[in-house]
Design a protein around this motif. Structure first.
Motif, PDB file in Angstrom:
ATOM      1  N   ILE A  89      37.526  63.087  18.868  1.00 47.68           N
ATOM      2  CA  ILE A  89      37.653  62.266  20.073  1.00 47.68           C
ATOM      3  C   ILE A  89      37.617  60.785  19.677  1.00 47.68           C
ATOM      4  CG2 ILE A  89      36.612  61.628  22.279  1.00 47.68           C
ATOM      5  CD1 ILE A  89      35.399  64.438  22.383  1.00 47.68           C
ATOM      6  N   PRO A  90      38.658  60.022  19.984  1.00 50.31           N
ATOM      7  CA  PRO A  90      38.628  58.586  19.681  1.00 50.31           C
ATOM      8  C   PRO A  90      37.561  57.876  20.514  1.00 50.31           C
ATOM      9  CG  PRO A  90      40.871  59.331  20.182  1.00 50.31           C
ATOM     10  CD  PRO A  90      39.939  60.435  20.576  1.00 50.31           C
ATOM     11  N   ILE A  91      36.824  56.972  19.887  1.00 48.87           N
ATOM     12  CA  ILE A  91      35.819  56.161  20.576  1.00 48.87           C
ATOM     13  C   ILE A  91      36.077  54.705  20.208  1.00 48.87           C
ATOM     14  CG2 ILE A  91      33.360  55.699  20.910  1.00 48.87           C
ATOM     15  CD1 ILE A  91      32.770  58.548  20.031  1.00 48.87           C
ATOM     16  N   TYR A  92      36.025  53.841  21.211  1.00 49.55           N
ATOM     17  CA  TYR A  92      36.275  52.419  21.010  1.00 49.55           C
ATOM     18  C   TYR A  92      35.074  51.637  21.526  1.00 49.55           C
ATOM     19  CZ  TYR A  92      40.991  54.320  20.691  1.00 49.55           C
ATOM     20  OH  TYR A  92      42.090  55.075  20.353  1.00 49.55           O
ATOM     21  N   PHE A  93      34.601  50.680  20.726  1.00 48.38           N
ATOM     22  CA  PHE A  93      33.422  49.903  21.106  1.00 48.38           C
ATOM     23  C   PHE A  93      33.785  48.432  21.237  1.00 48.38           C
ATOM     24  CE2 PHE A  93      29.453  47.673  20.775  1.00 48.38           C
ATOM     25  CZ  PHE A  93      28.547  48.509  21.396  1.00 48.38           C
ATOM     26  N   PHE A  94      33.392  47.837  22.378  1.00 47.97           N
ATOM     27  CA  PHE A  94      33.585  46.414  22.622  1.00 47.97           C
ATOM     28  C   PHE A  94      32.205  45.750  22.657  1.00 47.97           C
ATOM     29  CE2 PHE A  94      37.268  48.535  24.163  1.00 47.97           C
ATOM     30  CZ  PHE A  94      38.330  47.658  24.039  1.00 47.97           C
ATOM     31  N   VAL A  95      32.001  44.762  21.809  1.00 50.19           N
ATOM     32  CA  VAL A  95      30.675  44.154  21.760  1.00 50.19           C
ATOM     33  C   VAL A  95      30.412  43.363  23.042  1.00 50.19           C
ATOM     34  CG1 VAL A  95      30.698  44.003  19.242  1.00 50.19           C
ATOM     35  CG2 VAL A  95      31.438  42.038  20.597  1.00 50.19           C
ATOM     36  N   GLY A  96      29.152  43.382  23.482  1.00 49.82           N
ATOM     37  CA  GLY A  96      28.729  42.596  24.633  1.00 49.82           C
ATOM     38  C   GLY A  96      27.909  41.410  24.181  1.00 49.82           C
ATOM     39  N   ASN A  97      27.286  40.728  25.121  1.00 51.14           N
ATOM     40  CA  ASN A  97      26.481  39.564  24.766  1.00 51.14           C
ATOM     41  C   ASN A  97      25.138  39.946  24.148  1.00 51.14           C
ATOM     42  OD1 ASN A  97      26.493  40.371  27.636  1.00 51.14           O
ATOM     43  ND2 ASN A  97      24.728  39.022  27.829  1.00 51.14           N
ATOM     44  N   HIS A  98      24.698  41.193  24.311  1.00 52.03           N
ATOM     45  CA  HIS A  98      23.432  41.620  23.708  1.00 52.03           C
ATOM     46  C   HIS A  98      23.626  42.308  22.358  1.00 52.03           C
ATOM     47  CE1 HIS A  98      20.379  40.904  26.954  1.00 52.03           C
ATOM     48  NE2 HIS A  98      21.507  40.729  27.631  1.00 52.03           N
ATOM     49  N   ASP A  99      24.838  42.727  22.060  1.00 57.82           N
ATOM     50  CA  ASP A  99      25.100  43.336  20.750  1.00 57.82           C
ATOM     51  C   ASP A  99      26.257  42.635  20.046  1.00 57.82           C
ATOM     52  OD1 ASP A  99      27.112  44.409  22.419  1.00 57.82           O
ATOM     53  OD2 ASP A  99      26.118  46.354  22.532  1.00 57.82           O
ATOM     54  N   LEU A 100      26.401  41.320  20.295  1.00 58.71           N
ATOM     55  CA  LEU A 100      27.521  40.578  19.734  1.00 58.71           C
ATOM     56  C   LEU A 100      27.421  40.399  18.228  1.00 58.71           C
ATOM     57  CD1 LEU A 100      26.412  37.427  19.173  1.00 58.71           C
ATOM     58  CD2 LEU A 100      26.676  37.269  21.639  1.00 58.71           C
ATOM     59  N   TRP A 101      26.249  40.709  17.652  1.00 58.92           N
ATOM     60  CA  TRP A 101      26.097  40.594  16.210  1.00 58.92           C
ATOM     61  C   TRP A 101      26.464  41.888  15.483  1.00 58.92           C
ATOM     62  CZ3 TRP A 101      20.821  37.817  17.012  1.00 58.92           C
ATOM     63  CH2 TRP A 101      21.029  36.443  17.117  1.00 58.92           C
ATOM     64  N   MET A 102      27.125  42.776  16.180  1.00 57.00           N
ATOM     65  CA  MET A 102      27.588  43.990  15.527  1.00 57.00           C
ATOM     66  C   MET A 102      28.693  43.642  14.536  1.00 57.00           C
ATOM     67  SD  MET A 102      28.792  47.547  17.278  1.00 57.00           S
ATOM     68  CE  MET A 102      27.119  47.878  17.819  1.00 57.00           C
ATOM     69  N   GLN A 103      28.606  44.210  13.358  1.00 57.51           N
ATOM     70  CA  GLN A 103      29.607  43.953  12.321  1.00 57.51           C
ATOM     71  C   GLN A 103      30.390  45.242  12.032  1.00 57.51           C
ATOM     72  OE1 GLN A 103      30.282  40.902  11.312  1.00 57.51           O
ATOM     73  NE2 GLN A 103      28.613  40.035  12.539  1.00 57.51           N
ATOM     74  N   ASP A 104      30.140  45.871  10.874  1.00 57.45           N
ATOM     75  CA  ASP A 104      30.962  47.016  10.479  1.00 57.45           C
ATOM     76  C   ASP A 104      30.185  48.333  10.431  1.00 57.45           C
ATOM     77  OD1 ASP A 104      29.369  46.573   8.288  1.00 57.45           O
ATOM     78  OD2 ASP A 104      31.007  46.528   6.832  1.00 57.45           O
ATOM     79  N   TYR A 105      28.938  48.349  10.949  1.00 54.79           N
ATOM     80  CA  TYR A 105      28.142  49.578  10.859  1.00 54.79           C
ATOM     81  C   TYR A 105      28.813  50.740  11.602  1.00 54.79           C
ATOM     82  CZ  TYR A 105      24.110  52.723  11.106  1.00 54.79           C
ATOM     83  OH  TYR A 105      23.275  53.810  11.006  1.00 54.79           O
ATOM     84  N   PHE A 106      29.258  50.490  12.826  1.00 51.23           N
ATOM     85  CA  PHE A 106      29.927  51.546  13.591  1.00 51.23           C
ATOM     86  C   PHE A 106      31.218  51.995  12.909  1.00 51.23           C
ATOM     87  CE2 PHE A 106      28.506  52.141  18.216  1.00 51.23           C
ATOM     88  CZ  PHE A 106      27.171  52.052  17.869  1.00 51.23           C
ATOM     89  N   GLU A 107      31.922  51.055  12.320  1.00 53.28           N
ATOM     90  CA  GLU A 107      33.192  51.402  11.695  1.00 53.28           C
ATOM     91  C   GLU A 107      33.000  52.224  10.428  1.00 53.28           C
ATOM     92  OE1 GLU A 107      34.883  47.519  11.308  1.00 53.28           O
ATOM     93  OE2 GLU A 107      35.854  47.611  13.278  1.00 53.28           O
ATOM     94  N   THR A 108      32.030  51.828   9.593  1.00 49.75           N
ATOM     95  CA  THR A 108      31.845  52.517   8.319  1.00 49.75           C
ATOM     96  C   THR A 108      31.056  53.813   8.466  1.00 49.75           C
ATOM     97  OG1 THR A 108      29.882  51.159   7.850  1.00 49.75           O
ATOM     98  CG2 THR A 108      31.991  50.384   6.997  1.00 49.75           C
ATOM     99  N   GLU A 109      30.055  53.840   9.356  1.00 50.75           N
ATOM    100  CA  GLU A 109      29.207  55.022   9.483  1.00 50.75           C
ATOM    101  C   GLU A 109      29.720  56.036  10.514  1.00 50.75           C
ATOM    102  OE1 GLU A 109      26.560  55.811   7.659  1.00 50.75           O
ATOM    103  OE2 GLU A 109      26.809  53.982   6.464  1.00 50.75           O
ATOM    104  N   LEU A 110      30.374  55.540  11.569  1.00 51.38           N
ATOM    105  CA  LEU A 110      30.777  56.422  12.664  1.00 51.38           C
ATOM    106  C   LEU A 110      32.287  56.514  12.841  1.00 51.38           C
ATOM    107  CD1 LEU A 110      28.175  55.210  15.339  1.00 51.38           C
ATOM    108  CD2 LEU A 110      27.926  57.076  13.684  1.00 51.38           C
TER     109      LEU A 110
END
Length: 259
Positions: A89-110
């Motif tokens: 199942i494709p999942i797409y994540f858009f960062v918000g103002n509380h998680d705007l410091w997200m980098q590549d963890y979701f991309e590399t791990e998930l």
């Protein structure tokens, strides 16, 4: 310059699902746990017919990726997202103002792509402009200035030198208390003419057609007609409303999750 379009087919009998503003971890782990379990129940429910899942930011009330460390907790949610993604199942994540410091963890791990700006998706024959919604439209100048500071490489480099036990605790406190981080967002309906994301959508329609504008951030489930064939939807939240969006291949609607 013409904006690139992500294209996705929603087969008959399948749906695309949208959620935003879980703020997991707020105001503390104990109070957040029932909401986390409810969100997990929703993910289990939609798994059977989901063609895609869109997470529109503020999944966490605070998130920062150090070089070898990410915030403690949220194991069940992260594990479920990994399982859904591994099932195809494709999942797409858009960062918000509380998680705007997200980098590549979701991309590399998930294997979940992360978008830092709103993105145009074409689902079947519909054009959906999708994003968290913070910093768009008129007003909220204090937050917009603060966001530029938070997004600067220098600020992030300096923050990484703060020990995680200290940095995370301070950031979690500010995440709850400081409106410059949260944005000018009192979660009160302003009226169709004053909702600034609707105003933003109307301005976007001056240069191109979009069938749906899908945002979070306001914590208020709403639909506003912004053009003759264009609608703005806000997804609400998973704190009070427990609302989400569903696109069945031709139409978009808001629903409330009940366990």
């Amino acid at each position: 310059m013409k904006q690139p379009v992500e294209q996705l087919t929603i087969p008959p009998g399948k749906k695309a699902y949208f959620s935003s503003d879980n703020h997991l971890g707020a105001p503390n782990a104990e109070a957040s746990k029932p909401r986390e379990l409810k969100f997990l129940a929703w993910l289990n429910t939609i798994e059977r017919d989901a063609a895609a899942i869109f997470l529109l930011g503020d999944l966490f009330d605070f998130w920062f990726e150090y070089k070898t460390v990410v915030p403690k907790g949220f194991v069940r949610v992260l594990g479920k997202l990994a399982q859904l993604r591994d099932s195809g199942i494709p999942i797409y994540f858009f960062v918000g103002n509380h998680d705007l410091w997200m980098q590549d963890y979701f991309e590399t791990e998930l294997n979940i792509p992360v978008f830092h700006k709103p993105q145009l998706f074409q689902l079947n024959d519909k054009r959906l402009f999708i994003g968290h919604g913070d910093g768009l439209g008129p007003g909220d100048k204090g937050y917009k200035r603060m966001k530029k500071v938070f997004k600067s490489p220098v600020f992030q480099w300096l923050f990484r030198w703060v020990h995680p036990d200290i940095g995370v605790r301070v950031a979690q406190y500010l995440s709850v208390k400081n409106k410059l981080i949260s944005g000018d967002d009192d979660h009160v309906f302003l009226g169709e003419e004053n909702e600034w994301l609707a105003t933003y959508a109307k301005r976007k329609l001056e240069s191109a057609h979009y069938d749906y504008f899908i945002f979070g951030h306001r914590h208020l489930p709403m639909r506003i007609e912004v053009g003759e064939q264009s609608s703005y939807f806000n997804l609400g939240d998973w704190i009070i409303h427990y609302t989400y969006g569903v696109f069945d291949g031709s139409d978009f609607e808001l629903k409330e999750f009940h366990t």
